[in-house]
Every structure is written in C-alpha cells, then in structure tokens.
Design a protein around this motif. Structure first.
Motif, short mmCIF file in Angstrom:
data_model
loop_
_atom_site.label_atom_id
_atom_site.label_comp_id
_atom_site.label_asym_id
_atom_site.label_seq_id
_atom_site.Cartn_x
_atom_site.Cartn_y
_atom_site.Cartn_z
N GLY A 149 0.81 -1.22 0.00
CA GLY A 149 0.00 0.00 0.00
C GLY A 149 0.84 1.26 0.00
N HIS A 150 1.96 1.25 0.73
CA HIS A 150 2.85 2.41 0.73
C HIS A 150 3.41 2.66 -0.66
N LEU A 151 3.77 1.58 -1.36
CA LEU A 151 4.26 1.74 -2.74
C LEU A 151 3.16 2.30 -3.64
N LEU A 152 1.97 1.75 -3.53
CA LEU A 152 0.87 2.22 -4.38
C LEU A 152 0.57 3.68 -4.13
N GLU A 153 0.55 4.10 -2.88
CA GLU A 153 0.29 5.51 -2.59
C GLU A 153 1.36 6.41 -3.18
N ALA A 154 2.61 6.00 -3.08
CA ALA A 154 3.70 6.81 -3.63
C ALA A 154 3.60 6.92 -5.14
N LEU A 155 2.91 5.96 -5.77
CA LEU A 155 2.73 5.98 -7.22
C LEU A 155 1.42 6.64 -7.63
N GLY A 156 0.68 7.19 -6.67
CA GLY A 156 -0.50 7.97 -6.99
C GLY A 156 -1.83 7.29 -6.83
N PHE A 157 -1.86 6.08 -6.27
CA PHE A 157 -3.12 5.37 -6.07
C PHE A 157 -3.78 5.78 -4.75
N SER A 158 -5.11 5.70 -4.73
CA SER A 158 -5.89 5.95 -3.52
C SER A 158 -6.10 4.62 -2.80
N VAL A 159 -5.55 4.49 -1.58
CA VAL A 159 -5.50 3.20 -0.88
C VAL A 159 -6.14 3.32 0.49
N GLU A 160 -6.96 2.32 0.84
CA GLU A 160 -7.52 2.21 2.18
C GLU A 160 -7.26 0.82 2.72
N ILE A 161 -7.13 0.72 4.05
CA ILE A 161 -6.95 -0.57 4.71
C ILE A 161 -8.30 -1.08 5.19
N LEU A 162 -8.57 -2.36 4.90
CA LEU A 162 -9.77 -3.02 5.38
C LEU A 162 -9.38 -4.19 6.29
N ALA A 163 -10.18 -4.40 7.32
CA ALA A 163 -9.93 -5.49 8.26
C ALA A 163 -10.85 -6.66 7.95
N GLY A 164 -10.33 -7.88 8.13
CA GLY A 164 -11.11 -9.05 7.79
C GLY A 164 -11.05 -10.16 8.81
N GLN A 165 -11.90 -11.16 8.57
CA GLN A 165 -11.96 -12.38 9.38
C GLN A 165 -11.75 -13.57 8.45
N VAL A 166 -10.78 -14.39 8.79
CA VAL A 166 -10.46 -15.56 7.98
C VAL A 166 -11.42 -16.70 8.31
N PHE A 167 -11.83 -17.45 7.29
CA PHE A 167 -12.75 -18.57 7.46
C PHE A 167 -11.93 -19.83 7.72
N LEU A 168 -11.98 -20.33 8.94
CA LEU A 168 -11.18 -21.48 9.35
C LEU A 168 -12.05 -22.51 10.05
N GLY A 169 -11.92 -23.76 9.65
CA GLY A 169 -12.64 -24.82 10.34
C GLY A 169 -14.14 -24.64 10.35
N GLY A 170 -14.69 -24.05 9.31
CA GLY A 170 -16.13 -23.90 9.19
C GLY A 170 -16.71 -22.67 9.86
#
Length: 280
Positions: free
Chosen positions: A88-109
């Motif tokens: 994301g730091h690289l993308l921002e330095a190259l002019g992209f609009s970047v946001e961080i999203l948080a997630g939950q991994v699907f494990l064991g059903g």
C-alpha cells in the motif's frame, strides 16, 4: 492509509528500489493496467512467510520504515500485516488511492476474530478494487469489489460477494476464504492482533513455520521441513534433512538468506491448526 502515512510517503529512490525488488516497471499513470502489473509482480516476487515468529528475539512491526527494510532492503516476505501495508505504501507513492480493510479468515467452518486479516481497497475511476498480496491463496490480480460474478484468475475462480450482514466475502473455487468490513481502519488498529498472533497458544503462525510463493507455473512451499512444489505436472513433496538443507531451500526458492545463528525453531505442530495453513 492514515494522514501520518501520507506525510511519510516513500521517496523516489525508495520507490525505485521497491520496483526493482519486485521486478516491476514504473507506471506512467495510476490506472488499472498499472495496478494489475504491480500486484502480479508483488505476488510473484515476495513470499508469504512467518519465519521470524520462530526466531528468538526477532522483531515484528507495522511501521512503514520497518516493513520497507524487511521486504525491500532485506528482501524478505511476511504475512498480511506486513505485505499488504508495505504494498500500500508503494501504491500511494505511485498515486493510487488506498484504504486498509480489516477481515476475518474462514477457518474450520467458522469465521475467526475481527482484525485477523488485512487487505487493501484501491479506488480507480469510481470503482473499488480488492488488492491482497498477503493471504497465501490470494489472487494474482486485483478483484472488482462491486461484481458478484466469477472473476477468472491464474490462481483460480474468485467471487467477491456482499453478504446479508454487510460484509464483503471472498471465495475461491466456491470455498469461502475470508470476509472484510468495508469501513476503513488504521494500521495501528492491528497491534493487538499482531501481539495475539505472536503469543497465543492457538495462533496458526506459532504452529506453522511456512514460506510460500506463487510462480508462473505453480507454487513452492516450505512448511516446517517439507518442501512442496506444485505445477502442471502435479505436486511433489520432499523432506529437508536438516537446517543446512532448509537454509538452502529458503535461498534457492525464495531468495531468503538465513544466518545459521538465527535459524527458526521448528514448531510443535498441532494437526488441527496446521491444516488451515496448507496453501500449496
């Protein structure tokens, strides 16, 4: 990304070094063609790995300078908390609009705890794209968030669907991988879960010593001392005899040079936890 991150944008020299690290061209403009090229090069160049979780005294961090030093200067890899923010730091330095999203991994059903996965959202010409270079089974190219259709990728058939309870859910070949909250978060929000991954008895990262990377024809993974190669001809697995063989495999397949004095300790493997990290 946060305002603080924006103030500490990568310098032009740092961007050049990052592009060299992943074998990418500097894009002329921040468009979808460039984003696809950059994500592909990142995925094919920087391994998903958790070696430092098993090295006594090794540091883990979320700060921009730490991540840049690890991934670019020391030519290492990392997990989602490292690879995606750094990308994301690289993308921002190259002019992209970047946001961080948080997630939950699907494990064991079931879905795991919130903030246990970190992915990026990039907005281009009014469309949102999911960028994930740090999941292990992530796509090689960005995925369109506002389409529930199957999105063909060299790594499989992906779908990004909005669920009834308001999440963005990522599926691979019909199997749920993780879900994301669409509300942007800050990198600092992940400090508690980074600590949990590093210390909790049932942390998947403590029960697996893994290093894995996609290539043009398949994947190479070292899990513990098992070296697995997957390509069009099938899958082969061999046992690495000792630390010297393990170091040689890290260097040959991932470009990671390990000091013999800082070898990772082989984890006590719980099969129930280990199986969720089988990404080859």
């Amino acid at each position: 990304m946060t305002q603080e991150t924006k103030k500490n944008m990568l310098s032009e020299a740092m961007v050049d070094a990052y592009l060299e690290r992943i074998g990418a061209r500097r894009p002329e403009r921040a468009d979808l063609h460039a984003l696809r090229h950059l994500q592909e090069r990142h995925v094919l160049s920087v391994p998903f790995e958790n070696i430092d979780y098993h090295v006594e005294g090794a540091e883990l961090g979320l700060e921009q300078d730490f991540l840049y030093d690890k991934i670019v200067t020391r030519r290492r890899g990392g997990g989602c908390y490292e690879l995606n923010p750094s990308f994301g730091h690289l993308l921002e330095a190259l002019g992209f609009s970047v946001e961080i999203l948080a997630g939950q991994v699907f494990l064991g059903g079931a879905f795991g705890a919130p903030l246990c996965h970190l992915a990026l959202r990039v907005r281009l010409d009014g469309q949102d794209w999911l960028v994930d270079a740090g999941f292990g089974k992530n796509s090689r190219f960005p995925l369109q968030i506002d389409s529930a259709e199957v999105q063909k990728d060299p790594h499989g058939d992906y779908r990004v669907v909005r669920t009834e309870d308001g999440f963005v859910q990522v599926e691979l070949n019909g199997n749920i991988q993780y879900r994301l909250d669409e509300r942007p978060v800050r990198i600092g929000d992940f400090h508690p879960t980074l600590w949990w991954y590093r210390t909790a008895p049932d942390s998947v990262f403590l029960h697996n010593l893994i290093c894995s990377i996609q290539n043009e024809s398949g994947r190479v993974t070292v899990n513990g001392r098992e070296l697995t190669r997957t390509d069009a001809g099938g899958t082969t697995t061999v046992e690495l005899a000792d630390d010297a063989a393990l170091r040689a495999a890290y260097e040959e397949h991932f470009g990671i040079v390990i000091d013999p004095a800082a070898m990772p300790k082989q984890p006590d493997i719980d099969p129930a936890i280990r199986i969720v990290m089988q990404i080859d």
